[in-house]
Structure formats: C-alpha cells, structure tokens
Design an enzyme around this catalytic site. Structure first.
Site, mmCIF file in Angstrom:
data_model
loop_
_atom_site.group_PDB
_atom_site.id
_atom_site.type_symbol
_atom_site.label_atom_id
_atom_site.label_comp_id
_atom_site.label_asym_id
_atom_site.label_seq_id
_atom_site.Cartn_x
_atom_site.Cartn_y
_atom_site.Cartn_z
ATOM 1 N N GLU A 1 0.822 -1.204 0.000
ATOM 2 C CA GLU A 1 0.000 0.000 0.000
ATOM 3 C C GLU A 1 0.862 1.262 0.000
ATOM 4 O O GLU A 1 1.941 1.294 0.592
ATOM 5 C CB GLU A 1 -0.916 -0.010 1.221
ATOM 6 N N ASP A 2 0.358 2.281 -0.689
ATOM 7 C CA ASP A 2 0.918 3.634 -0.591
ATOM 8 C C ASP A 2 2.405 3.687 -0.919
ATOM 9 O O ASP A 2 3.207 4.195 -0.144
ATOM 10 C CB ASP A 2 0.699 4.186 0.824
ATOM 11 N N CYS B 1 -6.741 4.481 -2.004
ATOM 12 C CA CYS B 1 -6.892 3.030 -2.145
ATOM 13 C C CYS B 1 -8.248 2.531 -2.625
ATOM 14 O O CYS B 1 -8.325 1.764 -3.594
ATOM 15 C CB CYS B 1 -6.503 2.328 -0.854
ATOM 16 N N ASP C 1 -0.859 -0.124 -4.508
ATOM 17 C CA ASP C 1 -2.204 0.315 -4.899
ATOM 18 C C ASP C 1 -2.262 1.774 -5.357
ATOM 19 O O ASP C 1 -3.246 2.189 -5.958
ATOM 20 C CB ASP C 1 -3.227 0.051 -3.790
ATOM 21 N N HIS C 2 -1.235 2.572 -5.077
ATOM 22 C CA HIS C 2 -1.089 3.951 -5.575
ATOM 23 C C HIS C 2 0.211 4.497 -4.999
ATOM 24 O O HIS C 2 0.991 3.748 -4.399
ATOM 25 C CB HIS C 2 -2.286 4.838 -5.186
#
Length: 543
Positions: free
Chosen positions: A41-42, A80, A258-259
C-alpha cells in the site's frame, strides 16, 4: 408429468446460464498457470531496481532481476478504495459509482465521511474477476484487504482471511490465484510505527522540493522508507514459502502497490507521484528476466490481463485491455486516466489523462483549494509541521504551491522536464496542440464511459434506491432438483449465485451451470447482487 416438468426446467436453466455474458469452458491444466499477487500500500517506486539509492530492497530487486520491471504503471486514483474497485472489476470507478473515498464505513471511520455507509450499486453485468477464475477451477484467495467500495459476494474468494494463501487447496494440482496484501507501507504506519527503530538514517533521505527540510520532515520520510525495507523482507518470506512448496518456478508472480506514497502532497493527488507505482512480474523459470517494459498500463488492465493469462475469454464489458497472455491487446495503450472525488469529508472533482509524459488535469471545481484539511493524514508529524510553518510564513514558493486557494480550469504538465508538476503549460501557445489532444481524449473518455462524479453523491444514492434509505435485499434463489442434478435460479438480475453441498463446507462454490448431487447432500444456496443486501440462505435436502 412432474419429472418431465423438472427436466424441462433443468434444460431451461442450463440454457439461461450458458447464455449470460459468455460461456465458460474448463481450460486444460497446462493453460491455467498459478498466479500470485504480492501487493503493498501507498508506495511510489522506492526500490533499488527503480534507482532508489537510499532504500534497501534486496528481495524485490532480486525479483526484478528474474522478472520484468514495468516503468509506466498507473492507478486510477491516488487513494486506495477507488483504485481497488477498478482493479477487482476492470472498470473505471467513475463509470460504476465507486469514485468517492470511501463508501463502506467502520465504527472508527464514520468521522471521516459526509454520507452514510453504503455498498455501491455497480452495473448488473459486472463481476469481481476472481469469480471467472473460480468458474474454470481456480482456487482463489485473498489475504486480506478488499476495500472495493462494495460488499463482495461470497462467490469471489475460496478464502478471505489473514491466513489465506495457496496452501488451502485440497488438490495440490489445482491452479491458484492468490493475493497477499502487505499494509506495512500504508500512510498510517508512519505514525503508528513512530517509536520503532529506524533502518534508514534521516540525514540520508532526499527531501522533495515541495517539503521544508528539517528534522521532523526527514524523520517521517526515514520512517516511511524503513517501512518499505520491512515490507521487502516480508516479500522475501512469501517468496521463500512459495519456493518451499516447490511452486516458485511454475507461478507468475506480480508485485505492485495500490497507488503512490502515503506522505503529504503525494497520496490522494493526481500528480505522477500519487498515481505511478512500481510493478514487477516474474514469469515461470525467470523468462524475460532482467528486462524492462515501458508500455503504459492502467489498473483497469489488470483484470483482463489475469483472465488472458488464465486463458479465460475476456468479457466485452471490461474497460481495460490485456497486456499479457493470448488475448493481449494488439494496440498498446496510449493514454491512462485517473480521477479524484470526495476524500473523506472533503469534496472535489478532478480528472486526469496522461500519455506517459504530458499530464492534463481538468478541475471541475476550480473554486476549491488544492490543499484539503483531511483529518486522517494529520496523524503524521510531517503534515502538522508543514501546516505550522505555513501559518508562520516560513514556506518558500514551491512549498506553498499546495496551498493555493483556487485552481485553474485546466492544467498541463510535462512530467519529464517538470517531474513535480509545478509549471502549468495550459496557457503556453507552444503546447496548444498537446493541450487540445489531451482535452479531447478526456472528453472522449467521459462520453464513452460516463462519469458518475458529475452527480452529487446523495443524489446518486437516491437514484440507486429510488429514494429509499437503504439497499434492497437480493431475492432468494430457488433450488430445482432432477435426479442427480441440481440447478439454481435467482429473479434478481445481476446476482452472483453460490452453493454448498454440505453445511460445513469451507467455501461457497460459484454457480454457473447445473451441478451433480448425491443422496444425503444438503444443498445450501445464496444470491447476492453487488450493491444489494445478500439474500437469505436457502437449504434443501437431497432425499
């Protein structure tokens, strides 16, 4: 006479099942590769294989040496839940009503929203793509985050838990698709791990020009990069587990985020730093190892690509295009698209289109400031420090860039010469052609797929439920038996059907056609149209 009626009904149900969307065929085992997604994530590309000189990521660097490193992969949002909705459906979140961050609330997250918790009512033909894999025999697991903006039907995963992986298969020859999500790099872990030892020295980090440079900022960056190193170790443990099971060389392994980074003025933004993610894919036996792929890839391309790799026909409604497998698109992607809508309590509407170098932004609410006072990210000391220095007038021009009070209608950036996207070229005559091109592509995208962000959120909900306060319940499925065969039918259009032959079965089977039954079986059936409440479970004993 009764037997004849049942036979006719079974035949009718079979025809109905085979006529929906497209027919599924059981593919030969050799054409069903094992697929593992390791997601985090992130995270922007802070990996050694992407040129990072500070962060030590030996396990992911090794995966890149044995795999393909993709350099132009973009999420469809800088946050997300909308991003994950596009991944699981293969649809732009703005086209299916999943664009706001976020729709499903927990007791602790209610403070971060303006509307009641809701499960988005997506178009009736749309499915979570693992259902298609399960229909042809794949064992599908998720560990554990979903966050799709809707409650997923029980038919999506064989198992969704903190322990779920390929080891839950009863048959070791069964192909699997497993997702293991690592939360270590999430925005929240910067403040939740604040007291833990650092593996990256604050004095070694690079401070972006949009941040002030001081000890507080450096510590948060070092904390984040330390979390990246911890995540890399976790990736190594997953890969070792795959090797221990003798599956490493016959599994396609994906790694991606996810980003972009979960740091201030990165996450939630439509700048490249908020959208561009690392992606590494290792193919069986290290095929194409050490190569680089510069094609443009969007998150809406992941669903069709997995179906293509698994030799499953790609549904025509999907909005992405496969970039691998025997159904790979003949024409490479030329543009990626992204969107920003409500973030917690803060409303905005921005759309982006990029050709990989030039980025066009359309600000539909130009009266809104760039900076939004989002409570959640105030947990990071760096965010509080930036705001303190702003109030004291101690930020320079680039650091104040985030705090402009309104936006122009359009923005255009050259991300090659201006990677932080400071200089708006929209009014520069030299770039009129590029502005027109990307503006036109944005308008064509809206026309082709629609944009539910143009509808106020509460109005969208009222339209879905015809003015009612909550979603209707999916109608109960019917179970029809004929000798050694059972069939299911649900009156609610778009419902996924799940069944079990015994009450203690670990997971629900995905229903696609009549299935065999035996005397003594207890058939359980459930139906769930995404956006509706699931039906009651129906039970029938086989006598």
């Amino acid at each position: 006479m009764k037997y004849h009626q049942n036979s006719v009904l079974i035949l009718l149900l079979t025809v109905i099942c085979l006529s929906t969307a497209f027919v599924f065929h059981q593919a030969p085992a050799e054409s069903q590769p094992n697929i593992l997604w390791i997601t985090c994530e992130d995270l922007s590309p802070h990996l050694g294989s992407y040129g990072d000189k500070v962060t030590k990521t030996p396990h992911l660097d090794q995966l890149a040496k044995e795999g393909v490193r993709y350099t132009h992969v973009f999420s469809t949002a800088g946050v997300c839940a909308p991003s994950r909705s596009s991944i699981i459906t293969g649809m732009y979140q703005t086209s299916i009503g999943t664009q706001h961050m976020r729709t499903l609330q927990t007791p602790t997250s209610k403070q971060y929203t303006l509307v009641p918790s809701y499960s988005a009512l997506i178009p009736e033909q749309v499915r979570c793509f693992p259902e298609y894999l399960r229909k042809v025999g794949y064992y599908c697991t998720n560990n554990e985050k979903q966050d799709y903006q809707f409650v997923a039907p029980v038919t999506v995963w064989d198992e969704n838990s903190t322990k779920a992986d390929w080891r839950g298969r009863k048959d070791k020859n069964q192909p699997f698709f497993s997702v293991i999500n690592l939360v270590t790099t999430h925005e929240s872990q910067v403040f939740m791990r604040d007291k833990e030892p650092l593996q990256v020295k604050p004095e070694d980090v690079e401070v972006p020009s949009y941040y002030p440079d001081n000890a507080i900022i450096r510590k948060d960056i070092a904390r984040f990069l330390t979390n990246v190193q911890i995540m890399d170790k976790q990736v190594g443990e997953i890969i070792q587990k795959l090797k221990d099971d003798g599956l490493y060389d016959n599994t396609i392994i994906f790694f991606y985020s996810d980003h972009g980074d979960g740091l201030p003025f990165v996450k939630r933004e439509l700048y490249d730093r908020g959208l561009k993610v690392p992606m590494i894919i290792r193919f069986p036996k290290g095929e194409k190892g050490g190569t680089v792929d510069n094609r443009l890839i969007s998150f809406v391309d992941l669903a069709p690509t997995i179906l293509s790799l698994a030799n499953i026909p790609i549904p025509s409604y999907l909005q992405g295009q496969a970039f691998l497998g025997n159904q790979k698109a003949k024409t490479p992607r030329k543009y990626i698209y992204a969107a920003r809508d409500r973030m917690d309590t803060e409303v905005d509407r921005v759309r982006a289109v990029s050709d990989g170098r030039f980025k066009y932004l359309k600000n539909y609410m130009p009266e809104k400031p760039y900076y939004q006072d989002i409570t959640y990210r105030l947990g990071q000391n760096s965010m509080k420090e930036i705001l303190r220095l702003k109030e004291e007038g101690k930020l320079n021009e680039q650091q104040m860039y985030w705090f402009r009070n309104r936006k122009p209608d359009e923005e255009l950036f050259d991300t090659k010469t201006d990677p932080n996207e400071y200089k708006n070229l929209a009014n520069d005559p030299a770039y009129k052609g590029k502005l027109t091109e990307l503006r036109t592509k944005h308008q064509e995208w809206i026309k082709k797929y629609g944009d539910m962000g143009a509808i106020p959120e509460k109005e969208m909900l009222a339209k879905w439920w015809n003015g009612k306060d909550k979603a209707p319940q999916t109608q109960q499925p019917t179970i029809t038996m004929n000798g050694t065969t059972a069939a299911l039918l649900c009156p609610t259009k778009g419902a996924s059907l799940g069944y079990k032959k015994h009450g203690n079965d670990k997971s629900w089977n995905v229903y696609s056609k009549p299935f065999s039954i035996s005397k003594g079986d207890s058939i359980y059936a459930v139906a769930h149209r995404i956006g509706y409440q699931p039906s009651e479970i129906v039970k029938m004993k086989v006598n």
